[in-house]
Design a protein around this motif. Structure first.
Motif, PDB file in Angstrom:
ATOM      1  N   SER A  19     -65.673  -4.271  64.799  1.00  0.00           N
ATOM      2  CA  SER A  19     -65.340  -3.037  64.474  1.00  0.00           C
ATOM      3  C   SER A  19     -64.223  -2.742  63.403  1.00  0.00           C
ATOM      4  N   ASP A  20     -63.285  -3.588  63.458  1.00  0.00           N
ATOM      5  CA  ASP A  20     -62.166  -3.560  62.407  1.00  0.00           C
ATOM      6  C   ASP A  20     -62.864  -3.839  61.040  1.00  0.00           C
ATOM      7  N   LEU A  21     -63.558  -4.833  60.963  1.00  0.00           N
ATOM      8  CA  LEU A  21     -64.352  -5.215  59.589  1.00  0.00           C
ATOM      9  C   LEU A  21     -65.230  -4.076  59.323  1.00  0.00           C
ATOM     10  N   GLN A  22     -66.025  -3.425  60.124  1.00  0.00           N
ATOM     11  CA  GLN A  22     -66.765  -2.110  59.466  1.00  0.00           C
ATOM     12  C   GLN A  22     -65.949  -1.068  59.182  1.00  0.00           C
ATOM     13  N   HIS A  23     -64.646  -0.871  59.769  1.00  0.00           N
ATOM     14  CA  HIS A  23     -64.040   0.270  59.507  1.00  0.00           C
ATOM     15  C   HIS A  23     -63.427   0.049  58.137  1.00  0.00           C
ATOM     16  N   LYS A  24     -62.941  -1.431  57.797  1.00  0.00           N
ATOM     17  CA  LYS A  24     -62.385  -1.691  56.691  1.00  0.00           C
ATOM     18  C   LYS A  24     -63.188  -1.465  55.302  1.00  0.00           C
ATOM     19  N   PHE A  25     -64.433  -1.782  55.573  1.00  0.00           N
ATOM     20  CA  PHE A  25     -65.513  -1.782  54.531  1.00  0.00           C
ATOM     21  C   PHE A  25     -65.973  -0.142  54.534  1.00  0.00           C
ATOM     22  N   GLU A  26     -66.077   0.307  55.515  1.00  0.00           N
ATOM     23  CA  GLU A  26     -66.872   1.896  55.255  1.00  0.00           C
ATOM     24  C   GLU A  26     -65.531   2.630  54.425  1.00  0.00           C
ATOM     25  N   ASN A  27     -64.363   2.293  54.824  1.00  0.00           N
ATOM     26  CA  ASN A  27     -63.327   3.189  53.916  1.00  0.00           C
ATOM     27  C   ASN A  27     -62.995   2.548  52.626  1.00  0.00           C
ATOM     28  N   LYS A  28     -63.455   1.511  52.178  1.00  0.00           N
ATOM     29  CA  LYS A  28     -63.299   0.918  50.758  1.00  0.00           C
ATOM     30  C   LYS A  28     -64.193   1.668  49.765  1.00  0.00           C
ATOM     31  N   PRO A  29     -63.472   2.056  48.537  1.00  0.00           N
ATOM     32  CA  PRO A  29     -64.443   2.627  47.790  1.00  0.00           C
ATOM     33  C   PRO A  29     -65.477   1.650  47.187  1.00  0.00           C
ATOM     34  N   THR A  30     -66.804   2.212  46.757  1.00  0.00           N
ATOM     35  CA  THR A  30     -67.742   1.325  46.208  1.00  0.00           C
ATOM     36  C   THR A  30     -67.802   1.395  44.821  1.00  0.00           C
ATOM     37  N   SER A  31     -68.095   0.215  44.300  1.00  0.00           N
ATOM     38  CA  SER A  31     -68.163   0.062  42.761  1.00  0.00           C
ATOM     39  C   SER A  31     -69.775  -0.302  42.627  1.00  0.00           C
ATOM     40  N   GLU A  32     -70.271   0.290  41.474  1.00  0.00           N
ATOM     41  CA  GLU A  32     -71.468  -0.027  41.243  1.00  0.00           C
ATOM     42  C   GLU A  32     -71.742  -1.396  40.480  1.00  0.00           C
ATOM     43  N   ASN A  33     -70.582  -1.712  39.620  1.00  0.00           N
ATOM     44  CA  ASN A  33     -70.367  -2.832  38.822  1.00  0.00           C
ATOM     45  C   ASN A  33     -70.038  -4.060  39.776  1.00  0.00           C
ATOM     46  N   TRP A  34     -71.138  -5.032  39.907  1.00  0.00           N
ATOM     47  CA  TRP A  34     -70.840  -6.361  40.444  1.00  0.00           C
ATOM     48  C   TRP A  34     -69.325  -6.870  40.161  1.00  0.00           C
TER      49      TRP A  34
END
Length: 65
Positions: A19-34
């Motif tokens: 759950s903590d990991l899911q929240h961490k990645f949900e709130n992280k801004p995404t970037s299209e550039n790998w």
């Protein structure tokens, strides 16, 4: 074999970590550039710093020959 109470406690711990990991990645801004995702991802790891030092030492030793 683990007793039921121990197994249940371990399951609770794993569920909380997921759950903590899911929240961490949900709130992280995404970037299209790998590459932007990769840059800096391991730079604070001690093993990465150690590898950089080995690389520097190897290159310097090669120049001295």
């Amino acid at each position: 074999m683990l007793d039921k109470a121990t197994l249940e406690q371990r399951l609770v711990t794993v569920e909380k970590a997921v759950s903590d990991l899911q929240h961490k990645f949900e709130n992280k801004p995404t970037s299209e550039n790998w590459l932007e995702k990769l840059i800096g991802s391991i730079s604070d790891e001690a093993a990465f710093q150690e590898a950089l030092e080995y690389g520097r030492a190897f290159r310097q030793a090669d120049k001295q020959e």
